[in-house]
Design a protein around this motif. Structure first.
Motif, PDB file in Angstrom:
ATOM      1  N   LYS A  72      11.385  12.315  -5.984  1.00 35.08           N
ATOM      2  CA  LYS A  72      12.574  12.688  -4.957  1.00 35.08           C
ATOM      3  C   LYS A  72      12.261  11.755  -3.727  1.00 35.08           C
ATOM      4  N   GLU A  73      11.998  10.593  -4.000  1.00 29.43           N
ATOM      5  CA  GLU A  73      11.893   9.633  -2.820  1.00 29.43           C
ATOM      6  C   GLU A  73      12.201   8.170  -3.383  1.00 29.43           C
ATOM      7  N   GLU A  74      12.512   7.299  -2.366  1.00 24.20           N
ATOM      8  CA  GLU A  74      13.098   5.893  -2.866  1.00 24.20           C
ATOM      9  C   GLU A  74      12.013   5.234  -3.348  1.00 24.20           C
ATOM     10  N   VAL A  75      12.142   4.508  -4.311  1.00 23.84           N
ATOM     11  CA  VAL A  75      11.165   3.619  -5.160  1.00 23.84           C
ATOM     12  C   VAL A  75      11.186   2.157  -4.660  1.00 23.84           C
ATOM     13  N   LYS A 135       0.694  -1.271  -0.092  1.00 18.43           N
ATOM     14  CA  LYS A 135      -0.029  -0.037   0.098  1.00 18.43           C
ATOM     15  C   LYS A 135       0.831   1.180  -0.055  1.00 18.43           C
ATOM     16  N   GLY A 136       1.885   1.145   0.604  1.00 20.81           N
ATOM     17  CA  GLY A 136       2.906   2.441   0.626  1.00 20.81           C
ATOM     18  C   GLY A 136       4.071   2.504  -0.545  1.00 20.81           C
ATOM     19  N   ALA A 137       3.728   1.522  -1.523  1.00 20.28           N
ATOM     20  CA  ALA A 137       4.895   1.285  -2.566  1.00 20.28           C
ATOM     21  C   ALA A 137       4.678   2.565  -3.446  1.00 20.28           C
ATOM     22  N   ILE A 138       6.043   2.891  -3.771  1.00 17.19           N
ATOM     23  CA  ILE A 138       6.302   4.092  -4.903  1.00 17.19           C
ATOM     24  C   ILE A 138       6.818   3.369  -5.927  1.00 17.19           C
ATOM     25  N   CYS A 139       6.258   3.638  -7.324  1.00 13.84           N
ATOM     26  CA  CYS A 139       6.794   2.701  -8.379  1.00 13.84           C
ATOM     27  C   CYS A 139       6.782   3.893  -9.671  1.00 13.84           C
ATOM     28  N   ILE A 140       7.746   3.430 -10.397  1.00 11.23           N
ATOM     29  CA  ILE A 140       7.724   4.050 -11.836  1.00 11.23           C
ATOM     30  C   ILE A 140       7.675   3.086 -12.954  1.00 11.23           C
ATOM     31  N   ASP A 141       6.797   3.482 -13.905  1.00 12.35           N
ATOM     32  CA  ASP A 141       6.818   2.847 -15.371  1.00 12.35           C
ATOM     33  C   ASP A 141       7.553   4.102 -16.101  1.00 12.35           C
ATOM     34  N   ASP A 171      -1.292   0.271 -15.154  1.00 15.92           N
ATOM     35  CA  ASP A 171      -2.278  -0.400 -14.859  1.00 15.92           C
ATOM     36  C   ASP A 171      -2.121  -1.607 -13.833  1.00 15.92           C
ATOM     37  N   PHE A 172      -1.028  -2.330 -13.924  1.00 14.44           N
ATOM     38  CA  PHE A 172      -0.526  -3.499 -13.167  1.00 14.44           C
ATOM     39  C   PHE A 172      -0.363  -2.924 -11.584  1.00 14.44           C
ATOM     40  N   PHE A 173       0.624  -1.638 -11.854  1.00 13.33           N
ATOM     41  CA  PHE A 173       0.782  -1.241 -10.330  1.00 13.33           C
ATOM     42  C   PHE A 173      -0.177  -0.808  -9.529  1.00 13.33           C
ATOM     43  N   LEU A 174      -1.305  -0.098 -10.101  1.00 17.13           N
ATOM     44  CA  LEU A 174      -2.479   0.454  -9.499  1.00 17.13           C
ATOM     45  C   LEU A 174      -3.379  -0.644  -8.881  1.00 17.13           C
ATOM     46  N   LYS A 175      -3.298  -1.733  -9.859  1.00 14.38           N
ATOM     47  CA  LYS A 175      -4.384  -2.588  -9.366  1.00 14.38           C
ATOM     48  C   LYS A 175      -3.754  -3.337  -8.272  1.00 14.38           C
ATOM     49  N   ASN A 176      -2.388  -3.217  -7.902  1.00 17.79           N
ATOM     50  CA  ASN A 176      -1.804  -3.712  -6.721  1.00 17.79           C
ATOM     51  C   ASN A 176      -1.671  -2.786  -5.672  1.00 17.79           C
ATOM     52  N   ASN A 177      -2.849  -1.696  -5.698  1.00 18.73           N
ATOM     53  CA  ASN A 177      -3.111  -0.642  -4.790  1.00 18.73           C
ATOM     54  C   ASN A 177      -1.765  -0.042  -3.997  1.00 18.73           C
ATOM     55  N   VAL A 178      -1.033   0.330  -4.820  1.00 23.15           N
ATOM     56  CA  VAL A 178       0.275   0.983  -4.569  1.00 23.15           C
ATOM     57  C   VAL A 178      -0.113   2.473  -4.201  1.00 23.15           C
ATOM     58  N   SER A 205      -5.985   8.846  -8.745  1.00 30.40           N
ATOM     59  CA  SER A 205      -5.197   9.972  -8.110  1.00 30.40           C
ATOM     60  C   SER A 205      -3.918   9.413  -7.887  1.00 30.40           C
ATOM     61  N   HIS A 206      -3.557   8.313  -7.916  1.00 34.32           N
ATOM     62  CA  HIS A 206      -2.279   7.668  -7.615  1.00 34.32           C
ATOM     63  C   HIS A 206      -1.091   7.611  -8.690  1.00 34.32           C
ATOM     64  N   PHE A 207      -2.037   8.167  -9.850  1.00 36.01           N
ATOM     65  CA  PHE A 207      -0.964   7.910 -11.159  1.00 36.01           C
ATOM     66  C   PHE A 207      -0.532   9.510 -11.235  1.00 36.01           C
TER      67      PHE A 207
END
Length: 177
Positions: A81-84, A18-24, A34-41, A64-66
């Protein structure tokens, strides 16, 4: 057998929460986002350089998480500017659009280097590589760069189809320290 893209998602799934930060890093039509968002990051940065693709994908992803970024992935450090926790790249060109616009060794290597820096300890990065004719130079450059990384700092694996010379393949990276 799962596709290389599905295998890349499997590789990344273990670090999503839930707290994950991701980069596509290569947004395209948004399949990885979509894959990341479906995993509720918590947040997904999506980088794209083709305006038509960017606008269409952004209009299709209502979340809103995109965080869409109209810029090259080699500039990701100007926005993130944050760890990913997880990063994905699909090298080559955007399927179904202008195949003349593609990733290139110079900017791809710069982006990978910056992505490795942004990746948190135990974070993972998936590189999906399409070694088509023009992409072979890029794939060789990426592999040469990765082979030089400290094996105590990064675990790097390669998944490929042995009986097909130019099939897409996956390089999975986990940051160890």
């Amino acid at each position: 057998m799962k596709s290389i893209v599905d295998q890349s998602h499997d590789f990344l799934k273990d670090v999503l929460h839930k707290g994950a930060i991701c980069i596509d890093a290569t947004l395209g039509w948004g399949k990885d986002t979509d894959f990341f968002l479906k995993n509720n990051v918590r947040k997904v940065y999506g980088f794209e350089i083709q305006q038509v693709v960017f606008e269409q994908t952004v209009s299709n992803i209502k979340d809103s998480h995109f965080v869409p970024v109209f810029d090259g992935h080699q500039n990701m450090d100007a926005y993130v500017k944050e760890e990913v926790d997880a990063i994905i790249f699909n090298f080559g060109y955007c399927p179904g659009f202008d195949s003349q616009v593609k990733t290139n060794p110079k900017t791809s290597l710069e982006a990978i280097e910056k992505a490795l820096y942004l990746l948190k300890k135990k974070g993972r990065m998936a590189l999906v590589i399409y070694p088509h004719e023009e992409g072979r130079e890029e794939s060789k450059a990426i592999e040469m760069y990765l082979k030089k990384l400290d094996s105590h700092a990064f675990y790097i694996e390669k998944r490929t189809q042995l009986n097909h010379d130019h099939s897409p393949y996956l390089i999975g990276i986990e940051k160890l320290k």
